[in-house]
Design a protein around this motif. Structure first.
Motif, PDB file in Angstrom:
ATOM      1  N   ILE A 115      49.536 -63.482  56.972  1.00 46.92           N
ATOM      2  CA  ILE A 115      48.945 -62.656  58.025  1.00 46.92           C
ATOM      3  C   ILE A 115      47.447 -62.568  57.787  1.00 46.92           C
ATOM      4  O   ILE A 115      47.002 -62.177  56.703  1.00 46.92           O
ATOM      5  CB  ILE A 115      49.546 -61.232  58.039  1.00 46.92           C
ATOM      6  N   GLN A 116      46.674 -62.963  58.768  1.00 45.57           N
ATOM      7  CA  GLN A 116      45.213 -62.878  58.698  1.00 45.57           C
ATOM      8  C   GLN A 116      44.746 -61.719  59.580  1.00 45.57           C
ATOM      9  O   GLN A 116      45.333 -61.465  60.630  1.00 45.57           O
ATOM     10  CB  GLN A 116      44.584 -64.173  59.212  1.00 45.57           C
ATOM     11  N   THR A 117      43.701 -61.049  59.138  1.00 41.18           N
ATOM     12  CA  THR A 117      43.119 -59.971  59.933  1.00 41.18           C
ATOM     13  C   THR A 117      41.683 -60.326  60.274  1.00 41.18           C
ATOM     14  O   THR A 117      40.920 -60.767  59.411  1.00 41.18           O
ATOM     15  CB  THR A 117      43.142 -58.635  59.150  1.00 41.18           C
ATOM     16  N   TYR A 121      42.251 -57.584  65.258  1.00 43.57           N
ATOM     17  CA  TYR A 121      43.356 -58.515  65.498  1.00 43.57           C
ATOM     18  C   TYR A 121      44.028 -58.963  64.205  1.00 43.57           C
ATOM     19  O   TYR A 121      43.378 -59.121  63.173  1.00 43.57           O
ATOM     20  CB  TYR A 121      42.858 -59.755  66.245  1.00 43.57           C
ATOM     21  N   MET A 122      45.315 -59.194  64.315  1.00 46.60           N
ATOM     22  CA  MET A 122      46.081 -59.813  63.231  1.00 46.60           C
ATOM     23  C   MET A 122      46.761 -61.043  63.821  1.00 46.60           C
ATOM     24  O   MET A 122      47.226 -61.022  64.961  1.00 46.60           O
ATOM     25  CB  MET A 122      47.132 -58.839  62.679  1.00 46.60           C
ATOM     26  N   GLN A 124      49.089 -64.862  62.679  1.00 44.99           N
ATOM     27  CA  GLN A 124      49.843 -65.582  61.655  1.00 44.99           C
ATOM     28  C   GLN A 124      49.293 -66.997  61.493  1.00 44.99           C
ATOM     29  O   GLN A 124      49.047 -67.688  62.491  1.00 44.99           O
ATOM     30  CB  GLN A 124      51.322 -65.646  62.036  1.00 44.99           C
TER      31      GLN A 124
END
Length: 198
Positions: A115-117, A121-122, A124
Protein backbone atom coordinates in the motif's frame (compact mmCIF):
# COMPACT_ATOMS: atom_id res chain seq x y z
CA UNK A 1 -10.87 13.81 -3.85
CA UNK A 2 -12.75 11.00 -5.57
CA UNK A 3 -16.51 11.35 -5.75
CA UNK A 4 -19.04 8.89 -7.13
CA UNK A 5 -22.25 10.03 -8.80
CA UNK A 6 -24.12 8.70 -5.78
CA UNK A 7 -21.99 10.81 -3.42
CA UNK A 8 -22.55 13.92 -5.52
CA UNK A 9 -26.29 13.29 -5.74
CA UNK A 10 -26.30 13.09 -1.96
CA UNK A 11 -24.29 16.34 -1.74
CA UNK A 12 -26.86 18.05 -3.99
CA UNK A 13 -29.97 16.32 -2.64
CA UNK A 14 -31.59 19.68 -1.85
CA UNK A 15 -31.48 20.68 -5.53
CA UNK A 16 -34.46 19.98 -7.79
CA UNK A 17 -32.22 18.06 -10.17
CA UNK A 18 -28.96 16.85 -8.61
CA UNK A 19 -27.84 15.43 -11.98
CA UNK A 20 -28.20 18.83 -13.64
CA UNK A 21 -26.22 20.43 -10.82
CA UNK A 22 -23.48 17.81 -11.24
CA UNK A 23 -23.31 18.54 -14.98
CA UNK A 24 -23.05 22.26 -14.37
CA UNK A 25 -20.31 21.84 -11.77
CA UNK A 26 -18.43 19.53 -14.10
CA UNK A 27 -18.67 22.12 -16.90
CA UNK A 28 -17.31 24.75 -14.48
CA UNK A 29 -14.32 22.54 -13.68
CA UNK A 30 -15.35 21.75 -10.11
CA UNK A 31 -15.19 18.07 -11.01
CA UNK A 32 -13.37 16.16 -13.70
CA UNK A 33 -15.13 13.07 -14.97
CA UNK A 34 -12.83 10.04 -14.90
CA UNK A 35 -15.19 7.33 -16.11
CA UNK A 36 -18.93 6.91 -15.91
CA UNK A 37 -20.02 7.38 -12.32
CA UNK A 38 -16.65 8.58 -11.00
CA UNK A 39 -15.28 12.11 -10.63
CA UNK A 40 -12.19 13.79 -9.22
CA UNK A 41 -12.23 17.21 -7.54
CA UNK A 42 -8.53 17.97 -8.21
CA UNK A 43 -7.58 18.09 -11.89
CA UNK A 44 -3.88 17.87 -10.93
CA UNK A 45 -4.20 14.48 -9.22
CA UNK A 46 -1.53 12.03 -10.47
CA UNK A 47 -3.20 9.43 -12.65
CA UNK A 48 -1.66 6.40 -11.00
CA UNK A 49 -3.35 7.03 -7.65
CA UNK A 50 -6.73 6.61 -9.36
CA UNK A 51 -6.01 3.24 -11.00
CA UNK A 52 -7.53 1.12 -8.23
CA UNK A 53 -10.73 3.17 -8.14
CA UNK A 54 -11.27 2.94 -11.89
CA UNK A 55 -11.22 -0.87 -11.91
CA UNK A 56 -11.46 -2.93 -8.73
CA UNK A 57 -9.90 -5.13 -7.54
CA UNK A 58 -6.57 -4.25 -9.10
CA UNK A 59 -3.04 -3.18 -8.25
CA UNK A 60 -0.47 -1.29 -10.33
CA UNK A 61 2.08 -3.66 -11.82
CA UNK A 62 3.73 -4.77 -15.07
CA UNK A 63 5.86 -2.16 -16.86
CA UNK A 64 4.51 0.73 -14.80
CA UNK A 65 5.79 -0.81 -11.57
CA UNK A 66 9.08 -1.91 -13.16
CA UNK A 67 9.69 1.72 -14.15
CA UNK A 68 8.60 2.91 -10.68
CA UNK A 69 11.39 0.79 -9.15
CA UNK A 70 13.92 1.80 -11.86
CA UNK A 71 14.20 -1.79 -13.06
CA UNK A 72 13.68 -0.65 -16.65
CA UNK A 73 15.02 2.56 -18.23
CA UNK A 74 11.84 3.54 -20.04
CA UNK A 75 9.35 6.07 -18.79
CA UNK A 76 5.96 4.37 -18.87
CA UNK A 77 3.01 6.57 -19.81
CA UNK A 78 0.41 3.80 -19.53
CA UNK A 79 -0.86 2.90 -16.05
CA UNK A 80 -0.75 -0.91 -16.16
CA UNK A 81 -2.55 -2.87 -13.46
CA UNK A 82 -3.21 -6.51 -12.60
CA UNK A 83 -6.65 -7.97 -11.99
CA UNK A 84 -7.85 -11.57 -11.86
CA UNK A 85 -10.56 -13.74 -13.39
CA UNK A 86 -11.57 -11.13 -15.94
CA UNK A 87 -9.87 -12.80 -18.92
CA UNK A 88 -10.24 -9.85 -21.26
CA UNK A 89 -8.01 -6.81 -21.02
CA UNK A 90 -9.75 -3.58 -20.09
CA UNK A 91 -8.66 -0.14 -21.28
CA UNK A 92 -9.76 3.29 -20.13
CA UNK A 93 -8.77 6.62 -21.64
CA UNK A 94 -9.33 9.48 -19.21
CA UNK A 95 -8.21 13.08 -18.62
CA UNK A 96 -5.80 11.66 -16.01
CA UNK A 97 -4.11 9.21 -18.37
CA UNK A 98 -4.59 5.87 -20.05
CA UNK A 99 -5.16 2.69 -18.06
CA UNK A 100 -4.73 -0.97 -18.97
CA UNK A 101 -5.88 -3.87 -16.79
CA UNK A 102 -4.65 -7.43 -17.41
CA UNK A 103 -5.15 -10.67 -15.53
CA UNK A 104 -2.68 -12.22 -13.14
CA UNK A 105 -3.27 -15.78 -11.87
CA UNK A 106 -5.80 -15.94 -9.04
CA UNK A 107 -3.38 -18.05 -6.95
CA UNK A 108 -0.68 -15.38 -7.22
CA UNK A 109 -2.91 -12.32 -6.98
CA UNK A 110 -2.91 -11.72 -3.17
CA UNK A 111 0.86 -11.85 -2.70
CA UNK A 112 3.53 -9.17 -3.07
CA UNK A 113 1.34 -6.08 -2.98
CA UNK A 114 2.13 -2.98 -0.95
CA UNK A 115 0.00 0.00 0.00
CA UNK A 116 1.45 3.34 -1.07
CA UNK A 117 0.31 6.68 0.32
CA UNK A 118 0.52 9.93 -1.59
CA UNK A 119 -1.17 12.93 -0.04
CA UNK A 120 -4.82 12.04 0.60
CA UNK A 121 -4.62 8.96 -1.59
CA UNK A 122 -3.71 5.35 -1.00
CA UNK A 123 -3.08 2.94 -3.85
CA UNK A 124 -1.90 -0.63 -4.30
CA UNK A 125 1.40 -1.32 -6.03
CA UNK A 126 3.14 -4.60 -6.77
CA UNK A 127 6.46 -5.28 -5.06
CA UNK A 128 9.30 -5.26 -7.61
CA UNK A 129 9.47 -9.07 -7.56
CA UNK A 130 5.74 -9.35 -8.17
CA UNK A 131 5.82 -6.75 -10.97
CA UNK A 132 8.54 -8.70 -12.74
CA UNK A 133 6.63 -11.98 -12.38
CA UNK A 134 3.44 -10.35 -13.69
CA UNK A 135 5.32 -8.97 -16.68
CA UNK A 136 6.90 -12.32 -17.55
CA UNK A 137 3.61 -14.16 -17.05
CA UNK A 138 2.09 -11.84 -19.67
CA UNK A 139 4.75 -12.71 -22.27
CA UNK A 140 4.94 -15.71 -24.60
CA UNK A 141 6.71 -18.69 -22.96
CA UNK A 142 10.44 -19.04 -23.53
CA UNK A 143 12.13 -22.39 -24.15
CA UNK A 144 15.31 -22.14 -22.11
CA UNK A 145 17.46 -20.00 -19.80
CA UNK A 146 19.17 -18.28 -22.72
CA UNK A 147 15.81 -17.03 -23.98
CA UNK A 148 14.67 -15.85 -20.55
CA UNK A 149 17.89 -13.86 -20.23
CA UNK A 150 17.26 -12.31 -23.65
CA UNK A 151 13.72 -11.44 -22.61
CA UNK A 152 14.91 -9.89 -19.35
CA UNK A 153 18.01 -8.01 -20.42
CA UNK A 154 17.46 -7.29 -24.13
CA UNK A 155 13.71 -7.05 -24.67
CA UNK A 156 12.67 -5.58 -21.31
CA UNK A 157 16.10 -4.04 -20.68
CA UNK A 158 16.02 -4.94 -16.99
CA UNK A 159 18.92 -3.41 -15.09
CA UNK A 160 21.06 -6.36 -13.96
CA UNK A 161 22.38 -4.60 -10.88
CA UNK A 162 18.87 -3.64 -9.79
CA UNK A 163 17.69 -7.19 -10.45
CA UNK A 164 20.42 -8.55 -8.18
CA UNK A 165 18.84 -6.58 -5.33
CA UNK A 166 15.53 -8.44 -5.70
CA UNK A 167 14.48 -11.03 -3.14
CA UNK A 168 15.19 -14.49 -4.57
CA UNK A 169 13.03 -16.23 -1.97
CA UNK A 170 10.07 -14.04 -2.89
CA UNK A 171 10.47 -14.93 -6.56
CA UNK A 172 10.87 -18.62 -5.78
CA UNK A 173 7.68 -18.48 -3.73
CA UNK A 174 5.80 -16.62 -6.45
CA UNK A 175 6.97 -19.17 -9.02
CA UNK A 176 4.87 -21.77 -7.18
CA UNK A 177 1.78 -19.57 -7.61
CA UNK A 178 2.06 -18.50 -11.25
CA UNK A 179 2.45 -21.94 -12.86
CA UNK A 180 4.36 -20.14 -15.61
CA UNK A 181 7.42 -21.37 -17.50
CA UNK A 182 8.75 -17.83 -17.67
CA UNK A 183 8.47 -17.23 -13.94
CA UNK A 184 10.07 -20.60 -13.12
CA UNK A 185 12.97 -19.79 -15.42
CA UNK A 186 13.27 -16.34 -13.85
CA UNK A 187 13.77 -18.04 -10.47
CA UNK A 188 16.44 -20.30 -11.99
CA UNK A 189 18.30 -17.41 -13.62
CA UNK A 190 18.19 -15.35 -10.43
CA UNK A 191 19.47 -18.28 -8.36
CA UNK A 192 22.43 -18.64 -10.75
CA UNK A 193 23.12 -14.89 -10.67
CA UNK A 194 22.97 -14.76 -6.87
CA UNK A 195 25.27 -17.76 -6.56
CA UNK A 196 27.74 -16.25 -9.00
CA UNK A 197 27.59 -12.91 -7.19
CA UNK A 198 28.42 -14.35 -3.76
Amino acid sequence: MLKSTQMLCNDYRDYKSPQTKISRERDRGTYTKIIRGLYETDADTPGYVLAGAIYYPSYLSFEFALAWYDLIPDRVELFTSATFRHRRKKEYHTPFGNYLYKDAPADAYPYGIRIQTEGKYMFQLADPEKALCDTLYDRAPVRNLKEIRELLFEDLRIDEEAMMSLDLEAIQFLATKYHSTNVRKLAQVMAKMKKKGT
